[in-house]
Design a protein around this motif. Structure first.
Motif, PDB file in Angstrom:
ATOM      1  N   ILE A  30       0.826  -1.209   0.000  1.00 58.71           N
ATOM      2  CA  ILE A  30       0.000   0.000   0.000  1.00 58.71           C
ATOM      3  C   ILE A  30       0.860   1.258   0.000  1.00 58.71           C
ATOM      4  N   LEU A  31       1.847   1.314   0.888  1.00 59.04           N
ATOM      5  CA  LEU A  31       2.680   2.516   0.956  1.00 59.04           C
ATOM      6  C   LEU A  31       3.478   2.708  -0.325  1.00 59.04           C
ATOM      7  N   GLY A  32       4.009   1.630  -0.866  1.00 56.86           N
ATOM      8  CA  GLY A  32       4.775   1.750  -2.101  1.00 56.86           C
ATOM      9  C   GLY A  32       3.925   2.236  -3.258  1.00 56.86           C
ATOM     10  N   ASP A  33       2.704   1.733  -3.350  1.00 61.42           N
ATOM     11  CA  ASP A  33       1.823   2.114  -4.451  1.00 61.42           C
ATOM     12  C   ASP A  33       1.263   3.526  -4.286  1.00 61.42           C
ATOM     13  N   ALA A  34       0.817   3.854  -3.069  1.00 62.79           N
ATOM     14  CA  ALA A  34       0.143   5.135  -2.844  1.00 62.79           C
ATOM     15  C   ALA A  34       1.105   6.307  -2.932  1.00 62.79           C
TER      16      ALA A  34
END
Length: 570
Positions: A443-447
């Motif tokens: 999630i953090l990498g994508d967002a």
């Protein structure tokens, strides 16, 4: 990279060059007589280097932001400096290496030690740090007209320095290809010195100082780079992580107007891991909380004019105070205390970045943008208490103060609660170091990086020539995968036996020269297909070389992030 670059700052450095203390004249020994020298607007720079690359480091491009100029917009140099011998290692700006919590000793002794005068001297940290490096092929003259690349370092807007980003490798490669380039690296203010926000900052007109530093450096390049042999009409800006976000920001500053004099500040952009970061305004309560904490820690919180107080407190006091908030290498992760925030009172950076992109108010120049496959892993190492979906949603609510919990629950729901679907990707059930680690890392990498890049390209790729990549060369590395900033190795270090490093430097040198990564062709090159939102193809930078890859992975999550981007302002 953030982790080992932080450790590099502790390497002691000393260097001295003989200069007459009265006249300022340099030594007349044979070595100094043959050193390269360049006359620019404010003086003459004597460089270093008797080999393939000539170095002119630590050149001031602004007045020192000290005393009453602390926490103010940078000012151009207003006087000459005569003749200056470029140092081997220039000053870096004050760092926020890790947060200081004096109530949690002895666990935070290392954090306190990182700000001691000894470490400051050893790493050459100083408020007088607005300098830049120019590096060029040996033999370059003012008539060479080489294309120029200007590099902005990363470090979560909290740390970083030109000390770690020497351009010799890519310059040497450009010479081998017979398409030489000139390299500039810029020091700019970080952390509380460069990105402190709050209503006091807004009222003073002193927001986003680090970006203003970079902008002034770009103007310096236009005014002076021809003297070094650079072509001011062929300037590419390049950055990694916070530097990539900065490079993107320069495409929306002043409504996308990058004109300067009779020309433009830059003509192409390379972004490694970073683009749009939607953000709440500089006077938002979230930003104000950081300002109030820093002011209180500096002993200024009770003052009627706390900003004036911050400008007057001793350097060490302010250094420690700006380090009293959570840092990115900790539980709060990429919920950054310091970052560019829109200032609606100023035309420089008035809107959350997704708005001007949607409105087409950005600089229309060719771009390269890409990511590492596992951008989120190093930012998810510190949250082992997050064991359930509900706890994961709760954790994310503090990141985005304007997002309803249901919006964040919807985002989390697009990521299966299954370690095999998480990051590091392609590792099955392995390396899930706590119950929600791989899910949070995805999630953090994508967002913040990977899928935000896709959303950005879906808008701009129809308006400007665009090329995009995904690096997978460390796929399968335990816990981290192809982690954030691992590409710094391929870009700045001589790795001749690594196919990915050779290929990427080839493409970048071509882009810097011609605005197209395919203009310099070699028999073993894979053509880098221009990005098209209708048929999105990435360059896959793998361990054994490059190939192509469809940019359609995690489609549901990507579409959701685009729909709710206005809610996800950090």
């Amino acid at each position: 990279m953030f982790i080992f670059s932080s450790l590099l700052f502790f390497l002691p450095i000393a260097y001295a060059v003989p200069v007459d203390p009265i006249t300022g004249a340099t030594s007349t020994n044979n070595e100094s007589d043959i050193l390269p020298r360049v006359k620019i607007q404010n003086g003459t720079i004597i460089g270093q280097g008797l080999g393939a690359v000539e170095d002119f480091k630590g050149i001031p491009y602004a007045q020192a932001p000290v005393g009453p100029l602390r926490l103010r917009a940078p000012l151009p140099l207003n006087k000459g400096f005569g003749t200056m011998i470029a140092p081997l290692i220039p000053n870096s700006c004050p760092q926020f290496i890790t947060s200081i919590d004096k109530s949690n000793l002895p666990n935070n002794v290392i954090q306190l030690l990182s700000n001691t005068p000894f470490v400051q001297v050893a790493t050459q940290q100083s408020e007088d740090c607005l300098n830049l490096n120019v590096q060029r092929p040996a033999g370059t003259t003012s008539k060479s007209n080489l294309p120029v690349v200007v590099y902005f370092f990363g470090g979560a807007f909290e740390l970083g320095s030109t000390q770690l980003y020497d351009g010799s490798s890519i310059i040497t490669k450009s010479m081998i290809l017979d398409h030489p380039i000139l390299y500039v690296a810029v020091n700019y203010r970080v952390a509380g010195f460069g990105f402190l926000a709050g209503k006091e900052i807004m009222a003073d007109g002193s927001s986003n100082l680090g970006l203003r530093d970079q902008r002034l450096a770009l103007k310096w390049v236009q005014d002076n780079i021809a003297a070094f042999g650079g072509d001011p009409t062929k300037v590419t800006i390049w950055g990694e992580s916070a530097g990539a976000i900065s490079a993107f920001d320069h495409t929306i500053i002043n409504g996308g107007d990058n004109s300067y004099g009779q020309g433009s500040l830059f003509h192409g952009v390379i972004m490694n891991s970073g683009s749009i970061i939607p953000a709440v305004p500089v006077n938002h309560p979230k930003a104000q909380t950081v300002y109030d904490q820093v002011a209180a820690a500096a002993g200024c919180g009770w003052k009627a004019d706390s900003l004036a107080c911050l400008r007057k407190v001793p350097y060490q006091n302010f250094l420690n105070a700006q380090s009293s908030v959570p840092g990115f290498l900790g539980y709060r992760s990429v919920d950054l205390a310091y970052l560019p925030r829109p200032d609606p009172s100023d035309n420089f950076f008035p809107l959350s970045p997704e708005i001007p992109v949607s409105n087409g108010a950005f600089t229309k120049v060719p771009i390269i943008i890409g990511d590492q496959e596992d951008e989120g892993t190093i930012f998810s190492l510190f949250q082992k208490n997050i064991t359930t979906t509900n706890e994961l949603v709760t954790y994310l609510t503090s990141f985005f103060p304007e997002a309803d919990r249901s919006v964040l629950a919807g985002l989390v729901a697009t990521y299966p609660n299954n370690p095999a679907a998480g990051s590091p990707f392609g590792t099955g059930l392995l390396y899930n170091i706590y119950p929600q680690y791989k899910r949070l890392a995805a999630i953090l990498g994508d967002a913040v990086f990977t899928l935000t890049r896709r959303g950005y390209l879906s808008t701009v790729s129809s308006q400007v020539p665009s090329w995009s990549f995904l690096s997978t060369y460390l796929s399968g590395t335990p816990v981290l995968g192809t982690f954030h900033a691992s590409d710094v190795l391929e870009n700045f270090f001589d790795l001749p036996s690594i196919p990915a490093a050779v290929a990427v430097q080839n493409y970048y040198i071509s882009f810097i020269n011609y605005g197209n990564p395919n203009s310099i062709t070699k028999a073993n090159d894979v053509p880098w297909q221009r990005y098209d939102a209708a048929n999105p193809v990435l360059l896959n930078v793998g361990a054994l070389g490059v190939s192509t890859l469809q940019d359609t992975f995690r489609k549901e999550s990507g579409e959701y992030l685009v729909r709710v981007q206005h809610d996800l302002r950090i």
